[in-house]
Motif scaffolding. Structure first.
Motif, PDB file in Angstrom:
ATOM      1  N   TRP A 124      -2.814 -88.255 -90.276  1.00 36.51           N
ATOM      2  CA  TRP A 124      -3.888 -89.630 -90.050  1.00 36.51           C
ATOM      3  C   TRP A 124      -4.631 -89.735 -91.347  1.00 36.51           C
ATOM      4  CZ3 TRP A 124      -5.674 -91.740 -84.812  1.00 36.51           C
ATOM      5  CH2 TRP A 124      -4.408 -91.674 -84.004  1.00 36.51           C
ATOM      6  N   LEU A 125      -5.147 -90.865 -91.461  1.00 34.06           N
ATOM      7  CA  LEU A 125      -6.154 -91.196 -92.619  1.00 34.06           C
ATOM      8  C   LEU A 125      -7.078 -90.066 -92.822  1.00 34.06           C
ATOM      9  CD1 LEU A 125      -6.679 -95.095 -92.113  1.00 34.06           C
ATOM     10  CD2 LEU A 125      -5.002 -94.295 -93.721  1.00 34.06           C
ATOM     11  N   THR A 126      -7.405 -89.906 -94.025  1.00 30.80           N
ATOM     12  CA  THR A 126      -8.408 -88.911 -94.516  1.00 30.80           C
ATOM     13  C   THR A 126      -9.262 -89.549 -95.157  1.00 30.80           C
ATOM     14  OG1 THR A 126      -6.998 -88.259 -96.438  1.00 30.80           O
ATOM     15  CG2 THR A 126      -6.762 -86.965 -94.355  1.00 30.80           C
ATOM     16  N   PRO A 127     -10.720 -88.691 -95.447  1.00 29.49           N
ATOM     17  CA  PRO A 127     -10.914 -87.578 -94.868  1.00 29.49           C
ATOM     18  C   PRO A 127     -11.411 -87.657 -93.339  1.00 29.49           C
ATOM     19  CG  PRO A 127     -12.685 -88.566 -96.213  1.00 29.49           C
ATOM     20  CD  PRO A 127     -11.436 -89.246 -96.465  1.00 29.49           C
ATOM     21  N   PHE A 128     -11.264 -86.511 -92.849  1.00 29.67           N
ATOM     22  CA  PHE A 128     -11.606 -86.442 -91.371  1.00 29.67           C
ATOM     23  C   PHE A 128     -12.896 -86.307 -91.088  1.00 29.67           C
ATOM     24  CE2 PHE A 128      -7.065 -84.428 -90.906  1.00 29.67           C
ATOM     25  CZ  PHE A 128      -6.508 -85.748 -90.989  1.00 29.67           C
ATOM     26  N   SER A 129     -13.751 -87.165 -90.209  1.00 30.51           N
ATOM     27  CA  SER A 129     -14.977 -87.344 -90.011  1.00 30.51           C
ATOM     28  C   SER A 129     -15.568 -85.839 -89.383  1.00 30.51           C
ATOM     29  CB  SER A 129     -15.417 -88.240 -89.080  1.00 30.51           C
ATOM     30  OG  SER A 129     -15.104 -89.706 -89.637  1.00 30.51           O
ATOM     31  N   ASP A 130     -14.911 -85.170 -88.600  1.00 36.11           N
ATOM     32  CA  ASP A 130     -15.420 -83.952 -88.182  1.00 36.11           C
ATOM     33  C   ASP A 130     -15.552 -83.110 -89.147  1.00 36.11           C
ATOM     34  OD1 ASP A 130     -12.796 -83.918 -88.219  1.00 36.11           O
ATOM     35  OD2 ASP A 130     -12.612 -82.501 -86.487  1.00 36.11           O
ATOM     36  N   GLU A 131     -14.514 -82.806 -90.073  1.00 37.24           N
ATOM     37  CA  GLU A 131     -14.403 -82.003 -91.396  1.00 37.24           C
ATOM     38  C   GLU A 131     -15.725 -82.360 -92.178  1.00 37.24           C
ATOM     39  OE1 GLU A 131     -10.657 -81.720 -92.848  1.00 37.24           O
ATOM     40  OE2 GLU A 131      -9.681 -80.820 -91.205  1.00 37.24           O
ATOM     41  N   LEU A 132     -15.794 -83.633 -92.371  1.00 40.01           N
ATOM     42  CA  LEU A 132     -17.030 -84.062 -93.238  1.00 40.01           C
ATOM     43  C   LEU A 132     -18.162 -83.529 -92.612  1.00 40.01           C
ATOM     44  CD1 LEU A 132     -15.947 -87.548 -94.414  1.00 40.01           C
ATOM     45  CD2 LEU A 132     -15.900 -85.634 -95.834  1.00 40.01           C
ATOM     46  N   VAL A 133     -18.683 -83.809 -91.466  1.00 36.71           N
ATOM     47  CA  VAL A 133     -19.902 -83.273 -90.895  1.00 36.71           C
ATOM     48  C   VAL A 133     -20.172 -81.908 -90.811  1.00 36.71           C
ATOM     49  CG1 VAL A 133     -20.862 -83.181 -88.697  1.00 36.71           C
ATOM     50  CG2 VAL A 133     -19.642 -85.238 -89.026  1.00 36.71           C
ATOM     51  N   GLU A 134     -19.188 -81.042 -90.878  1.00 33.86           N
ATOM     52  CA  GLU A 134     -19.227 -79.701 -91.016  1.00 33.86           C
ATOM     53  C   GLU A 134     -19.519 -79.155 -92.286  1.00 33.86           C
ATOM     54  OE1 GLU A 134     -16.561 -75.520 -90.763  1.00 33.86           O
ATOM     55  OE2 GLU A 134     -15.793 -77.439 -89.668  1.00 33.86           O
ATOM     56  N   GLU A 135     -18.934 -80.000 -93.349  1.00 30.21           N
ATOM     57  CA  GLU A 135     -18.914 -79.905 -94.904  1.00 30.21           C
ATOM     58  C   GLU A 135     -20.492 -80.117 -95.252  1.00 30.21           C
ATOM     59  OE1 GLU A 135     -17.354 -82.052 -98.804  1.00 30.21           O
ATOM     60  OE2 GLU A 135     -16.138 -81.697 -97.151  1.00 30.21           O
ATOM     61  N   PHE A 136     -21.182 -81.285 -94.668  1.00 38.77           N
ATOM     62  CA  PHE A 136     -22.405 -81.715 -95.249  1.00 38.77           C
ATOM     63  C   PHE A 136     -23.320 -80.553 -94.460  1.00 38.77           C
ATOM     64  CE2 PHE A 136     -20.848 -86.313 -94.580  1.00 38.77           C
ATOM     65  CZ  PHE A 136     -20.241 -86.251 -95.599  1.00 38.77           C
ATOM     66  N   ALA A 137     -23.147 -80.091 -93.441  1.00 32.58           N
ATOM     67  CA  ALA A 137     -24.255 -79.003 -92.892  1.00 32.58           C
ATOM     68  C   ALA A 137     -24.148 -77.732 -93.913  1.00 32.58           C
ATOM     69  CB  ALA A 137     -23.773 -78.632 -91.535  1.00 32.58           C
ATOM     70  N   LYS A 138     -22.899 -77.359 -94.218  1.00 25.99           N
ATOM     71  CA  LYS A 138     -22.647 -76.155 -94.964  1.00 25.99           C
ATOM     72  C   LYS A 138     -23.047 -76.502 -96.307  1.00 25.99           C
ATOM     73  CE  LYS A 138     -18.776 -74.289 -92.287  1.00 25.99           C
ATOM     74  NZ  LYS A 138     -17.163 -73.821 -92.432  1.00 25.99           N
ATOM     75  N   LYS A 139     -23.360 -77.737 -96.761  1.00 27.14           N
ATOM     76  CA  LYS A 139     -23.901 -77.861 -98.309  1.00 27.14           C
ATOM     77  C   LYS A 139     -25.409 -77.873 -98.192  1.00 27.14           C
ATOM     78  CE  LYS A 139     -20.310 -80.834-100.360  1.00 27.14           C
ATOM     79  NZ  LYS A 139     -19.913 -82.176-100.855  1.00 27.14           N
ATOM     80  N   GLY A 140     -25.885 -77.894 -96.964  1.00 24.73           N
ATOM     81  CA  GLY A 140     -27.448 -77.674 -96.797  1.00 24.73           C
ATOM     82  C   GLY A 140     -27.985 -78.995 -96.235  1.00 24.73           C
ATOM     83  N   HIS A 141     -27.228 -80.028 -96.134  1.00 22.45           N
ATOM     84  CA  HIS A 141     -27.842 -81.344 -95.608  1.00 22.45           C
ATOM     85  C   HIS A 141     -28.347 -80.901 -94.139  1.00 22.45           C
ATOM     86  CE1 HIS A 141     -26.327 -83.191 -99.132  1.00 22.45           C
ATOM     87  NE2 HIS A 141     -25.014 -83.492 -98.285  1.00 22.45           N
ATOM     88  N   LYS A 142     -29.630 -81.476 -93.857  1.00 20.01           N
ATOM     89  CA  LYS A 142     -30.118 -81.157 -92.729  1.00 20.01           C
ATOM     90  C   LYS A 142     -30.448 -82.311 -91.775  1.00 20.01           C
ATOM     91  CE  LYS A 142     -31.174 -76.890 -93.554  1.00 20.01           C
ATOM     92  NZ  LYS A 142     -30.622 -75.985 -93.000  1.00 20.01           N
ATOM     93  N   LYS A 143     -30.443 -83.558 -92.369  1.00 18.69           N
ATOM     94  CA  LYS A 143     -30.304 -84.667 -91.554  1.00 18.69           C
ATOM     95  C   LYS A 143     -29.285 -85.922 -91.998  1.00 18.69           C
ATOM     96  CE  LYS A 143     -34.419 -86.553 -90.695  1.00 18.69           C
ATOM     97  NZ  LYS A 143     -35.773 -87.423 -90.560  1.00 18.69           N
ATOM     98  N   LEU A 144     -28.373 -86.189 -91.145  1.00 20.82           N
ATOM     99  CA  LEU A 144     -27.528 -87.074 -91.309  1.00 20.82           C
ATOM    100  C   LEU A 144     -27.386 -88.248 -90.575  1.00 20.82           C
ATOM    101  CD1 LEU A 144     -24.564 -87.093 -92.746  1.00 20.82           C
ATOM    102  CD2 LEU A 144     -23.463 -86.048 -90.639  1.00 20.82           C
TER     103      LEU A 144
END
Length: 337
Positions: A259-279
Motif C-alpha cells: 500500500w501507499l507509504t509511509p505508513f502513519s502508524d510507523e511514523l507515529v512510533e518513529e516521531f515518539a522515538k525521536k523525542g517528539h512529545k506532542k503530535l
C-alpha cells in the motif's frame, strides 16, 4: 414540492448496529466491491468471504462498540446534520438527501425517493475530497447503475473531487483553529491508504512512481490519489503557516505492505522515538469523524505514541457539519446547478 433540483450527498457507509451480524453484512458488501479489492473475482470471493470477513467481523464489532454513541453511528449522525444544514441554507428550491455507498440509507432507496420528486436536475456529491476509484469511483458507479434503468433520466451532474477549492481549505483551517501548531513538535497529515496498484491504474503510461506526485499536482496526475493528498497537505499547511520541515504525510488503514507509504502508524512510533512529545494529526481525507479518525488515530495511534515516549497526540476533528464546511458544500452545489 417546489424543489426542482436534487442533491445526493454520498459517504462510504457504516454497519447498521455494532453487532457481529450487522458488521459482517457491512464488511461483506464493502469488501466484495471490485473497486475496493480489485483482483480476480474468484480470488476476491474466496479472500473476502472465506478469510477476511469471518475473522475480521468479531474484532471489528468490538471497535464499532467503542465508536458507537447513544444516537448511533457518528458517520450517520454527522451526515444527517450536514444534510439538514445544507438544506436549510439552500432553501426550498433544492431537496438534499444523504446516502451511503454501503448499507443504509442505501443509494438505490434514496435515489428512488429522489425519482419520486420528479426533479429536473440531480447533483451527485460524494463526500470524498480526493478522488479514488474505491471511494468516489465506486459511489458514482453505484448511482449510475440505478439511474441507467430509469425511463426518464434528468440532467445529471457529478462532482469527482474538490480538495483544491479555497473554501474547502478554509474549512480545514477552521477545524484546526483550536490548535496552535507551534505548540506541537510535529504535525502528521494522515490519509486513508490505497494499494499502490490502484494509483498506478490512473495513468495511461507508466506507474505512479514514474511521476512527480509528491512534488507537484498538475494535468498529468490530476486524478492520482497520492498526488491529491500531497497537494491537499501543501494547501492546508500554507494556509495555516506550517513550515515544510515540520509536517509529514502518511497513509493509514493498510492491509499489507503493498500500500501507499509511509505508513502513519510507523511514523507515529518513529516521531515518539525521536523525542517528539506532542503530535498534531490531521485527517483530510475524511470529512466526517468515523472509525478511522476517532478510533484508529485518536485511540490506537495515541497509544502507540505514548508507548514509545510521546506524551500527547491531538487529533484535529473532521469537518463534520462545521459552518465553513456547510458553506463549501452549498457553494459547490450552487456553482453547478
Amino acid at each position: 414540492m417546489k424543489a426542482n433540483k436534487a442533491v445526493l450527498l454520498v459517504n462510504l457507509g457504516t454497519p447498521k448496529a455494532p453487532t457481529v451480524g450487522k458488521v459482517r453484512k457491512y464488511l461483506s458488501q464493502f469488501l466484495n466491491d471490485p473497486r475496493v479489492i480489485d483482483i480476480n473475482p474468484v480470488g476476491r470471493a474466496v479472500l473476502v468471504n472465506g478469510i477476511i470477513v469471518p475473522f475480521r467481523a468479531p474484532k471489528s464489532t468490538k471497535i464499532y462498540k467503542e465508536l458507537w454513541t447513544e444516537e448511533g453511528s457518528p458517520l450517520i449522525i454527522h451526515g444527517e446534520k450536514l444534510k439538514e444544514k445544507v438544506q436549510q441554507q439552500l432553501g426550498d428550491e433544492y431537496v438534499v438527501e444523504l446516502a451511503m455507498r454501503y448499507q443504509e440509507p442505501s443509494i438505490p432507496k434514496v435515489l428512488e425517493k429522489i425519482k419520486s420528486y420528479n426533479v429536473k436536475e440531480i447533483l451527485v456529491l460524494p463526500l470524498f475530497p480526493q478522488y479514488a476509484s474505491s471511494s468516489t469511483g465506486s459511489a458514482i458507479q453505484a448511482v449510475m447503475e440505478v439511474i441507467k434503468n430509469w425511463w426518464v433520466i434528468p440532467e445529471l451532474k457529478i462532482v469527482s473531487q474538490y480538495f483544491d477549492r479555497p473554501d474547502y481549505i478554509e474549512a480545514q483551517a477552521e477545524a484546526a483553529a483550536a490548535y496552535n501548531h507551534e505548540d506541537y513538535d510535529h504535525v502528521l497529515f494522515s490519509y486513508h491508504g490505497l494499494p499502490v496498484r490502484q494509483v498506478d491504474k490512473v495513468y495511461n503510461e507508466g506507474l505512479c512512481s514514474d511521476h512527480h506526485c509528491e512534488d507537484a499536482y498538475d494535468r498529468e496526475n490530476q486524478f492520482c490519489y497520492k498526488a491529491a493528498c500531497f497537494e491537499t497537505t501543501r494547501l492546508i499547511a500554507n494556509r495555516i503557516g506550517i513550515p515544510e520541515e515540520k509536517y509529514t504525510i502518511g497513509f493509514q488503514s493498510r492491509l499489507d505492505k503493498k500500500w501507499l507509504t509511509p505508513f502513519s502508524d510507523e511514523l507515529v512510533e518513529e516521531f515518539a522515538k525521536k523525542g517528539h512529545k506532542k503530535l498534531l494529526v490531521f485527517s483530510p481525507a475524511f470529512t466526517a469523524d468515523c472509525l478511522e479518525t476517532t478510533i484508529e488515530i485518536g485511540d490506537e495511534y495515541d497509544e502507540i505514541f505514548k508507548e514509545n515516549g510521546g506524551e500527547h497526540l491531538q487529533l484535529v476533528p473532521s469537518l463534520n457539519s462545521n459552518p465553513k464546511w456547510v458553506d463549501t458544500v452549498c457553494n459547490i452545489i450552487k456553482e453547478r446547478m
